[in-house]
Design an enzyme around this catalytic site. Structure first.
Site, PDB file in Angstrom:
ATOM      1  N   ARG A   1      25.994 -16.536  16.530  1.00  0.00           N
ATOM      2  CA  ARG A   1      26.743 -15.869  15.461  1.00  0.00           C
ATOM      3  C   ARG A   1      25.744 -15.420  14.404  1.00  0.00           C
ATOM      4  NH1 ARG A   1      30.173 -15.331  18.545  1.00  0.00           N
ATOM      5  NH2 ARG A   1      32.364 -15.936  18.448  1.00  0.00           N
TER       6      ARG A   1
ATOM      7  N   GLU B   1      28.034  -7.736  11.056  1.00  0.00           N
ATOM      8  CA  GLU B   1      28.295  -6.854  12.201  1.00  0.00           C
ATOM      9  C   GLU B   1      29.686  -6.217  12.199  1.00  0.00           C
ATOM     10  OE1 GLU B   1      27.643  -9.869  15.323  1.00  0.00           O
ATOM     11  OE2 GLU B   1      29.709  -9.544  15.963  1.00  0.00           O
TER      12      GLU B   1
ATOM     13  N   ILE C   1      26.441 -23.281  26.673  1.00  0.00           N
ATOM     14  CA  ILE C   1      25.493 -22.164  26.817  1.00  0.00           C
ATOM     15  C   ILE C   1      24.052 -22.649  26.673  1.00  0.00           C
ATOM     16  CG2 ILE C   1      24.764 -19.966  25.803  1.00  0.00           C
ATOM     17  CD1 ILE C   1      27.808 -19.589  25.024  1.00  0.00           C
TER      18      ILE C   1
ATOM     19  N   ASP D   1      21.809 -10.698  19.378  1.00  0.00           N
ATOM     20  CA  ASP D   1      23.024 -10.072  19.914  1.00  0.00           C
ATOM     21  C   ASP D   1      24.130 -10.117  18.859  1.00  0.00           C
ATOM     22  OD1 ASP D   1      24.542  -8.896  22.105  1.00  0.00           O
ATOM     23  OD2 ASP D   1      25.685 -10.769  22.137  1.00  0.00           O
TER      24      ASP D   1
ATOM     25  N   HIS E   1      26.446  -7.435  20.264  1.00  0.00           N
ATOM     26  CA  HIS E   1      27.408  -8.485  20.662  1.00  0.00           C
ATOM     27  C   HIS E   1      27.954  -8.224  22.067  1.00  0.00           C
ATOM     28  CE1 HIS E   1      29.919 -11.777  18.605  1.00  0.00           C
ATOM     29  NE2 HIS E   1      29.932 -11.969  19.911  1.00  0.00           N
TER      30      HIS E   1
HETATM   31  P1  NAI Z   1      29.674 -25.510  22.703  1.00  0.00           P
HETATM   32  O1  NAI Z   1      30.743 -25.962  21.776  1.00  0.00           O
HETATM   33  O2  NAI Z   1      29.760 -25.872  24.153  1.00  0.00           O
HETATM   34  O3  NAI Z   1      28.253 -26.024  22.159  1.00  0.00           O
HETATM   35  C1  NAI Z   1      27.858 -25.948  20.818  1.00  0.00           C
HETATM   36  C2  NAI Z   1      26.848 -27.060  20.596  1.00  0.00           C
HETATM   37  O4  NAI Z   1      26.303 -26.889  19.301  1.00  0.00           O
HETATM   38  C3  NAI Z   1      27.475 -28.466  20.660  1.00  0.00           C
HETATM   39  O5  NAI Z   1      26.764 -29.282  21.570  1.00  0.00           O
HETATM   40  C4  NAI Z   1      27.347 -28.963  19.229  1.00  0.00           C
HETATM   41  O6  NAI Z   1      27.158 -30.375  19.152  1.00  0.00           O
HETATM   42  C5  NAI Z   1      26.106 -28.206  18.784  1.00  0.00           C
HETATM   43  N1  NAI Z   1      25.920 -28.138  17.335  1.00  0.00           N
HETATM   44  C6  NAI Z   1      26.844 -28.110  16.362  1.00  0.00           C
HETATM   45  N2  NAI Z   1      26.230 -28.069  15.156  1.00  0.00           N
HETATM   46  C7  NAI Z   1      24.897 -28.054  15.399  1.00  0.00           C
HETATM   47  C8  NAI Z   1      23.744 -28.016  14.569  1.00  0.00           C
HETATM   48  N3  NAI Z   1      23.850 -27.978  13.227  1.00  0.00           N
HETATM   49  N4  NAI Z   1      22.521 -28.022  15.156  1.00  0.00           N
HETATM   50  C9  NAI Z   1      22.400 -28.061  16.499  1.00  0.00           C
HETATM   51  N5  NAI Z   1      23.461 -28.128  17.341  1.00  0.00           N
HETATM   52  C10 NAI Z   1      24.691 -28.106  16.788  1.00  0.00           C
HETATM   53  O7  NAI Z   1      29.590 -23.932  22.522  1.00  0.00           O
HETATM   54  P2  NAI Z   1      29.009 -22.865  23.542  1.00  0.00           P
HETATM   55  O8  NAI Z   1      30.082 -22.466  24.501  1.00  0.00           O
HETATM   56  O9  NAI Z   1      27.713 -23.309  24.070  1.00  0.00           O
HETATM   57  O10 NAI Z   1      28.812 -21.597  22.564  1.00  0.00           O
HETATM   58  C11 NAI Z   1      27.888 -21.638  21.486  1.00  0.00           C
HETATM   59  C12 NAI Z   1      28.151 -20.451  20.583  1.00  0.00           C
HETATM   60  O11 NAI Z   1      27.826 -19.254  21.263  1.00  0.00           O
HETATM   61  C13 NAI Z   1      29.639 -20.246  20.211  1.00  0.00           C
HETATM   62  O12 NAI Z   1      30.011 -21.063  19.127  1.00  0.00           O
HETATM   63  C14 NAI Z   1      29.689 -18.795  19.850  1.00  0.00           C
HETATM   64  O13 NAI Z   1      29.468 -18.643  18.469  1.00  0.00           O
HETATM   65  C15 NAI Z   1      28.518 -18.187  20.628  1.00  0.00           C
HETATM   66  N6  NAI Z   1      28.967 -17.231  21.620  1.00  0.00           N
HETATM   67  C16 NAI Z   1      28.484 -15.954  21.580  1.00  0.00           C
HETATM   68  C17 NAI Z   1      28.897 -15.011  22.496  1.00  0.00           C
HETATM   69  C18 NAI Z   1      28.364 -13.600  22.499  1.00  0.00           C
HETATM   70  O14 NAI Z   1      28.934 -12.736  23.187  1.00  0.00           O
HETATM   71  N7  NAI Z   1      27.281 -13.286  21.805  1.00  0.00           N
HETATM   72  C19 NAI Z   1      29.901 -15.336  23.505  1.00  0.00           C
HETATM   73  C20 NAI Z   1      30.312 -16.731  23.502  1.00  0.00           C
HETATM   74  C21 NAI Z   1      29.855 -17.622  22.580  1.00  0.00           C
END
Ligand code: NAI
Length: 331
Positions: free
Chosen positions: A234, A263, A154, A258, A295
């Site tokens: 989150r 929540e 994302i 969001d 959300h």
């Molecule tokens: P992803 O797993 O592809 O990317 C997460 C990135 O965060 C990784 O590159 C990881 O190395 C990095 N990371 C981990 N710890 C970190 C830190 N302390 N500082 C900086 N970077 C760090 O996950 P993706 O698909 O990009 O999703 C990210 C988050 O978005 C999900 O974990 C979920 O919580 C949230 N999300 C929210 C949604 C919504 O409807 N509001 C829907 C889908 C996801």
């Protein structure tokens, strides 16, 4: 095979049956899964849950005692599941490893644009026949700096979209992707430098013990005064009390959310006829420079289709004793 689908919404009832097929009977339940409601899964072989179901040890014990073998998350994040207990008690957990990341990324940008250009205020004003522009001045994003925290699926898309707006994009990730950054013209920085130079900070990291409250009083103090903060990841990434303090003092230029740390039981519900019991959320809602959605970043036709497809494949695999979809198994 019966599957108890907790916290089921109308869009789940629409998308899931088509994806699961005739071998899987879906028992849709409008309430969330917790240790107290787990009995509703009686007779099912699997439960299907979403972001605010509470699958802690007590809940897992209840599920296992009822013969449940699988928890299928219809989302990516799994911070609401006690994976260690699930592993120990022999419960398989799978999630949707990826679904349209564009849905979430585009919502983050939508929130940023609305907040910056005060569209949320203008919309209400015009409906009241108030056509005054007083207080609606925004800023160009062009040439401003955005700090992307977390450059996974994302974060990378948000970075690309905002780069397209002419923003200077900087990023922090403990596992950087230097080839991607070089290709996209994006610079990785340490988090302190990122905080100090960003006009906008957008969070795209999972909630883990390490990322809990990464935005708190001392990290806000390192940020540029007037920074706009966007969180579609989150709620637990942000210490809400520290956020309110910084909004009251004028330290933050705006906040687009969001997600919210408390929540559960509020987001996704129609509480318009109730007295809001959460004083922090109530306070947040009073700021003109705070924009909150409940959300909904995942809520596009494409993302819902992807989620239903992966969940359906996994539930059919369980029914037919086939392997689960590669990459979706957490325990
Ligand atoms: P992803 O797993 O592809 O990317 C997460 C990135 O965060 C990784 O590159 C990881 O190395 C990095 N990371 C981990 N710890 C970190 C830190 N302390 N500082 C900086 N970077 C760090 O996950 P993706 O698909 O990009 O999703 C990210 C988050 O978005 C999900 O974990 C979920 O919580 C949230 N999300 C929210 C949604 C919504 O409807 N509001 C829907 C889908 C996801």
């Amino acid at each position: 095979m019966t599957v108890a689908v907790f916290d089921a919404k109308p869009y789940d009832r629409l998308h899931l049956p088509a994806a699961t097929g005739a071998d899987v009977q879906l028992r849709f339940l409008a309430f969330r899964l917790t240790a107290d409601t787990a009995a509703a899964a009686e007779g099912a072989k699997a439960v299907c849950v979403f972001v605010n179901d509470v699958v802690d040890r007590a809940c897992i014990q209840q599920l296992v005692a009822r013969g449940i073998t699988l928890v299928a998350l219809r989302c990516t994040g799994f911070n609401n599941i006690d994976l260690d207990s699930a592993r120990e008690l022999g419960l398989t957990v799978n999630h949707v490893p990826a679904y349209s990341p564009y849905a979430v990324a585009e919502h983050a940008v939508a929130l940023l644009l609305s907040l910056n250009r005060k569209v949320h205020r203008a919309y209400n004003r015009v409906r009241e026949m108030n056509f005054s522009l007083q207080g609606l001045v925004g800023s160009d994003l062009h040439r401003k700096t955005v700090g992307i925290v977390g450059t996974g699926k994302i974060g990378k898309i948000v970075a690309r979209i905002l780069h397209g707006f002419g923003m200077v994009v900087v990023a922090y990730d403990p596992y950087p992707d230097p080839a991607w950054a070089a290709r996209e013209g994006i610079t990785y920085l340490d988090p302190i430098t990122l905080a100090s130079m960003s006009d906008v900070i957008s969070l795209h990291v999972p909630l883990t013990p390490e990322t809990h409250h990464i935005i708190r009083r001392e990290t806000i103090e390192r940020m540029k005064p007037g920074v706009i903060l966007v969180n579609v990841s989150r709620g637990g990434l942000i210490d809400t009390s520290a956020l309110i303090e910084a909004l009251k003092s004028g330290r933050l230029g705006g906040v687009a959310l969001d997600v919210y740390e408390e929540e559960e039981g509020v987001f996704f519900e129609d509480l318009s006829s109730h007295v809001l019991q959460d004083d922090l959320l109530a306070r947040l809602l009073t700021f003109p420079n705070v924009l909150i959605t409940a959300h909904q970043a995942f809520l596009t036709h494409e993302a819902l289709g992807d989620i239903a497809h992966v969940t359906g494949v996994n539930l059919r695999a369980l029914a037919a004793a086939h392997p689960f979809l590669k990459g979706s198994v957490l325990t």
